[in-house]
Write a protein that holds these residues in place. Structure first.
Motif, short mmCIF file in Angstrom:
data_model
loop_
_atom_site.label_atom_id
_atom_site.label_comp_id
_atom_site.label_asym_id
_atom_site.label_seq_id
_atom_site.Cartn_x
_atom_site.Cartn_y
_atom_site.Cartn_z
N LEU A 17 0.83 -1.21 0.00
CA LEU A 17 0.00 0.00 0.00
C LEU A 17 0.87 1.25 0.00
O LEU A 17 0.61 2.19 -0.77
CB LEU A 17 -0.94 0.01 1.21
CG LEU A 17 -1.73 1.30 1.40
CD1 LEU A 17 -2.63 1.59 0.20
CD2 LEU A 17 -2.52 1.24 2.69
N VAL A 18 1.87 1.30 0.84
CA VAL A 18 2.74 2.48 0.94
C VAL A 18 3.41 2.75 -0.41
O VAL A 18 3.48 3.90 -0.86
CB VAL A 18 3.76 2.33 2.08
CG1 VAL A 18 4.84 3.40 2.00
CG2 VAL A 18 3.04 2.40 3.42
N LYS A 19 3.89 1.72 -1.05
CA LYS A 19 4.51 1.88 -2.38
C LYS A 19 3.50 2.51 -3.35
O LYS A 19 3.84 3.46 -4.07
CB LYS A 19 4.99 0.53 -2.90
CG LYS A 19 5.64 0.61 -4.26
CD LYS A 19 6.09 -0.76 -4.75
CE LYS A 19 6.67 -0.62 -6.14
NZ LYS A 19 6.81 -1.90 -6.80
N GLY A 20 2.29 2.01 -3.35
CA GLY A 20 1.25 2.56 -4.23
C GLY A 20 0.91 4.00 -3.90
O GLY A 20 0.73 4.83 -4.81
N LEU A 21 0.81 4.34 -2.63
CA LEU A 21 0.51 5.72 -2.23
C LEU A 21 1.61 6.68 -2.67
O LEU A 21 1.33 7.77 -3.18
CB LEU A 21 0.32 5.82 -0.71
CG LEU A 21 -0.93 5.19 -0.13
CD1 LEU A 21 -0.88 5.21 1.40
CD2 LEU A 21 -2.19 5.89 -0.65
N CYS A 22 2.85 6.26 -2.48
CA CYS A 22 3.98 7.12 -2.85
C CYS A 22 4.04 7.32 -4.36
O CYS A 22 4.32 8.44 -4.82
CB CYS A 22 5.28 6.56 -2.30
SG CYS A 22 5.38 6.68 -0.49
N GLU A 23 3.75 6.28 -5.12
CA GLU A 23 3.72 6.42 -6.58
C GLU A 23 2.56 7.31 -7.00
O GLU A 23 2.71 8.18 -7.87
CB GLU A 23 3.60 5.05 -7.25
CG GLU A 23 4.87 4.23 -7.16
CD GLU A 23 4.71 2.80 -7.67
OE1 GLU A 23 3.60 2.41 -8.12
OE2 GLU A 23 5.71 2.05 -7.59
N ASN A 28 7.00 10.79 -0.12
CA ASN A 28 8.12 10.06 0.48
C ASN A 28 7.59 9.24 1.65
O ASN A 28 6.53 9.56 2.20
CB ASN A 28 9.19 11.02 0.99
CG ASN A 28 9.84 11.78 -0.14
OD1 ASN A 28 10.26 11.19 -1.12
ND2 ASN A 28 9.91 13.09 -0.02
N PHE A 29 8.34 8.23 2.04
CA PHE A 29 7.90 7.40 3.16
C PHE A 29 9.08 7.01 4.03
O PHE A 29 10.23 7.09 3.62
CB PHE A 29 7.18 6.14 2.66
CG PHE A 29 8.12 5.09 2.12
CD1 PHE A 29 8.54 4.04 2.91
CD2 PHE A 29 8.57 5.17 0.82
CE1 PHE A 29 9.40 3.07 2.40
CE2 PHE A 29 9.44 4.21 0.30
CZ PHE A 29 9.85 3.16 1.10
N MET A 30 8.74 6.60 5.23
CA MET A 30 9.71 5.99 6.14
C MET A 30 9.05 4.72 6.67
O MET A 30 7.90 4.71 7.05
CB MET A 30 10.06 6.91 7.30
CG MET A 30 11.00 6.28 8.33
SD MET A 30 12.48 5.46 7.68
CE MET A 30 13.35 6.83 6.97
N ASN A 31 9.83 3.65 6.66
CA ASN A 31 9.36 2.35 7.10
C ASN A 31 10.20 1.96 8.32
O ASN A 31 11.42 2.08 8.29
CB ASN A 31 9.55 1.35 5.95
CG ASN A 31 9.21 -0.06 6.31
OD1 ASN A 31 9.72 -0.61 7.28
ND2 ASN A 31 8.36 -0.67 5.53
N GLY A 32 9.52 1.49 9.36
CA GLY A 32 10.24 1.05 10.55
C GLY A 32 11.29 0.01 10.25
O GLY A 32 12.32 -0.05 10.91
N GLY A 33 11.06 -0.81 9.23
CA GLY A 33 12.04 -1.82 8.84
C GLY A 33 13.32 -1.21 8.31
O GLY A 33 14.42 -1.76 8.49
#
Length: 179
Positions: A17-23, A28-33
């Motif tokens: 989902l995050v990948k799709g939202l950013c596209e 930009n995003f930050m992932n805890g991983g």
């Protein structure tokens, strides 16, 4: 601009989902991983060894969580923050924005992992249950909370019967309706 935290249990589709939202939004995003992997690299440790260190020394988890909270609170930080506890940190910091929890049954999450990585459904269910039990113990010990407790989330989306595009469209509707 809307800010959103995305949380869910293992295999719930948060990363997709995050990948799709950013596209879609150019965000930009930050992932805890990512924070976890960067810390392991800084300590010149492989992920398994670093994971063992985190189990032995809970203060390491607290340091990583503090870094994630810093990203959430930063006005110039990423528009999307993803982690199991991101919604809780946003809630506790009184941040405005959407705190999304992806709710997916254990069976569906295991099925998705089997499709992505192979193995049997029974094996993946057992692995997910074991991981979740350890995570929940750690979250209770460190913070006295359960990430799936609905308290902090502004939106809970059950995606058991939804495909990737349907989930993205629904979340975009939530975001666009929130602006």
């Amino acid at each position: 601009m809307s800010r959103i935290t995305v949380s869910g249990k293992a295999g719930s589709g948060t990363s997709t989902l995050v990948k799709g939202l950013c596209e879609h939004y150019g965000w930009n995003f930050m992932n805890g991983g990512i924070i976890f992997r960067n810390e392991a690299a800084q300590r010149q440790m492989d992920l398994v060894s670093f994971g063992e260190l985190c189990k032995q020394d809970l203060s390491v988890d607290k340091v990583l969580d503090d870094k994630l909270r810093t990203f959430i609170a930063d006005e110039n930080g990423p528009e999307v923050v993803e982690s199991r506890l991101a919604g809780w940190w946003s809630y506790q910091l009184n941040m405005q924005g959407i705190r999304l929890w992806l709710d997916v049954s254990l069976e569906e999450r295991a099925r998705r992992v089997v499709v992505r990585e192979g193995g049997s459904l029974e094996q993946r269910i057992a692995e997910i249950e074991a991981r979740e039990e350890l995570d929940l113990q750690r979250f209770k010990e460190l913070y006295n909370l359960d990430p799936s407790d609905p308290t902090p989330y502004t939106n809970i989306l059950n995606t058991d019967t939804m495909g990737i595009e349907e989930v993205l469209a629904e979340v975009c509707n939530i975001i666009d309706g929130d602006e």
